[in-house]
Each structure stands twice: as structure tokens, then as C-alpha cells.
Design a protein around this motif. Sequence first.
Motif, PDB file in Angstrom:
ATOM      1  N   ARG A 150       0.827  -1.214   0.000  1.00  0.00           N
ATOM      2  CA  ARG A 150       0.000   0.000   0.000  1.00  0.00           C
ATOM      3  C   ARG A 150       0.859   1.261   0.000  1.00  0.00           C
ATOM      4  O   ARG A 150       0.408   2.328  -0.429  1.00  0.00           O
ATOM      5  N   GLY A 153       1.090   3.252  -3.185  1.00  0.00           N
ATOM      6  CA  GLY A 153      -0.105   3.867  -3.736  1.00  0.00           C
ATOM      7  C   GLY A 153       0.096   5.259  -4.311  1.00  0.00           C
ATOM      8  O   GLY A 153      -0.281   5.525  -5.457  1.00  0.00           O
ATOM      9  N   ARG A 157      -0.315   6.054  -8.260  1.00  0.00           N
ATOM     10  CA  ARG A 157      -1.402   6.969  -8.617  1.00  0.00           C
ATOM     11  C   ARG A 157      -0.883   8.136  -9.456  1.00  0.00           C
ATOM     12  O   ARG A 157      -1.507   8.540 -10.447  1.00  0.00           O
ATOM     13  N   ARG A 162      -4.465   6.903 -11.724  1.00  0.00           N
ATOM     14  CA  ARG A 162      -5.593   6.185 -11.111  1.00  0.00           C
ATOM     15  C   ARG A 162      -5.080   5.283 -10.003  1.00  0.00           C
ATOM     16  O   ARG A 162      -3.869   5.125  -9.809  1.00  0.00           O
ATOM     17  N   GLU A 163      -6.021   4.669  -9.302  1.00  0.00           N
ATOM     18  CA  GLU A 163      -5.686   3.825  -8.166  1.00  0.00           C
ATOM     19  C   GLU A 163      -5.257   2.430  -8.631  1.00  0.00           C
ATOM     20  O   GLU A 163      -5.650   1.954  -9.701  1.00  0.00           O
TER      21      GLU A 163
END
Length: 364
Positions: A150, A153, A157, A162-163
Amino acid sequence: MGGPALNRTLIICGPVAIPGQPAAGGFQSANLRVGALAESFGWSVRYLRYPDVKGGVAKKLHAYALAFARILASFAFGRSARIAHFTPLMRHFLPFELVIAQIARWRGMRVVVDLRAGGQEAIWGASGPVYRALYRRLLRTADALSMESRSCGPFVRAAAGREAFYLPNFVPDDVVAPPRVPSTTDRPPRLIYVGAQTEAKGVVHSARVLQALQAACPGARMALAGHADRGFLETLPTEVRDKLDILGPLPFEQLKRELDRADIFMFLTHWWGEGHSNALTEAMARGCVPVVTRRGFNAEVIGDAGLVVEDRDAADDIARRIAEVWRADRGLALSHAARARVADHFCARAARANLQAIYDAACA
């Protein structure tokens, strides 16, 4: 895309282990496990494997040139699939991997780009505008993105716009061992390291810790499992070589038995590309207490279930912390915590919903 027969077909492209043989690195293990998990909920899986080749630069270039030609031909002219799941190596492979992904899209496949390596941000930071443009293009070619931590991220991004989904490395459910039973701490602890035996991975530093540990825990030993470069073992301190059990590469079933015999998993890595180590997760699943550097995603993986080392050169201090855990009988509690952490977060059962969500998003 060719009718109902393709609806649950999947190609996994990248480094993939051969079932029953020792995996050469975490990529290979992870991809084989992703394929097995996908099969468990109804996907028909084919593999397009990157080569596993050792030797000089010329030999590797030849092997990869042939492999990429074969993979390109397979995507362009072979059987199609609903999803092409890539685990790209990036760096100098990136232009070829981008072409492969674009051909898969041209054939009507949905593309998943699975970022499973550490060091992505470091490579980005050291690269020029051409590499960054190709990197962005690959990520934006994908119908779904996944990442193994995580903490990646924000970077993903920013690069992809985007995720990305979270898909950590995981072990099969049956690899998670039953809780260990209490045993006497009158015996010395047994240490183990699994993986490439290099200075960057901390094998020399672990040997120095073993040497320092002898004062508090006479008779302590360490096992080394995995590939070692020729002559590497001669770089280890002479006085600890006779306290090392050199196991070489092991099939996974045999490796599990060695992990079950061990108490402490040593992982004092400073390798620039460190991410989420499969060997670390496997050792925790078998109840080994991890002793790790704050490198890659190590601290995130172990949580409170082990010891995080800030300075791997501080052999005396690391040995003292291990001895304190062992003498105070905290080792059993940490063993239970390590095993439970894998069972809760890093086993196939925990990863299944994540992988289903990735494929659902890709096909939406």
C-alpha cells in the motif's frame, strides 16, 4: 473477443516457477501462486514464462531475445484469452514489455499490470523522460493495476493517473503451520536465511550476528538455503563457517521442513530492489521469528511479529536483541504472532478477494 470459451481464460506472463522445482526468486513463486489461486475460482490459466538463465551478459541477452520473440508471437498469433496478467521487470525490458501489452490489447485481451518489485520509485527517480514516458504508457495501457504494498499507492497513482489494487505476496493456505508448542530455551536458537546468498541480501551480516551470538547462546547455528555465487561462502568469517549448514536450493516441501527446524529468520537485506520477500512470508508462516532491516516492505510485512534492525552492521546489538528474546521466552509469543499475521493477511484465503476484484475491474 472470440466467444464464451474465452470468458475465463487467463495468461500469466513474466517470471514463473516450474512446479516442483526450486523457484529462482520471488517473482517466480508469486506468479505460480497467483495462477493457482486464479484456477481455484474458475480461471483456466496458461503461462508465458520469462527465461531463467545464469551466466554472462551475452548468454542472458540471447535467452531473453528468444523468449521475448516467442512471447510476442504467442500473443500476436496464438490462442487468445480474456485477461493477460503481466508482472513486468521494467528497466531495460520496459520497451519490449510495453509492446507485449499493446499486442495483447490489440488482440482484444484485458490487461492487468502487476507491480511486484520494490525499487520502482528509485528507478523512476534515476531515469530520464523517455523511460518515464514508457512507464506511464505501460501503466495506462492496463485495464487494472495491482501493487504489492500500500505504500506504493501515491507513486503509482501519480504515474498512472488512477488507483491500483493491493495484491501482496502470499502463501498457499496449507503452508501456514499449526502454532508451535512450548519448548525449552536451554537449547541454543537455530537461525536460517533463505534466498540468494549475496552481500546485498545480508548473508555476511547475518554470519557476523551468529558469531556475536555465540557468547550468549553457545552452540547457535545458522542454515543457508538458496543459490550462492561461486566463492561467496569463502567471504564469510572463517570462525563461523563450521557453524553454518549449507543447504543449497531446495524444493519447497523440503524447505518447509528446514523452516520448521529453525527459530529465527534472518533477513538483513540492503538490496536496492527489495520489495515483499516470499521467503520472509514463508518463514513467518512456519513460525520463524523474523529479524529484518527496514528495507523494501519488510517492516510493513512483519508488523509487531519480529525485530526490525536499523543498522545491520551492529552485529553485537542485533545478537543481544535476539538473545534477550530467546532467554525471556518471548520467542514463542513472536512465533505465534508471525504465523497469525500471515494467516490473517498473507495467505491465499486473504488474497482471494483482492485477486477477484482485480480481474472483475479489468473485465468491467
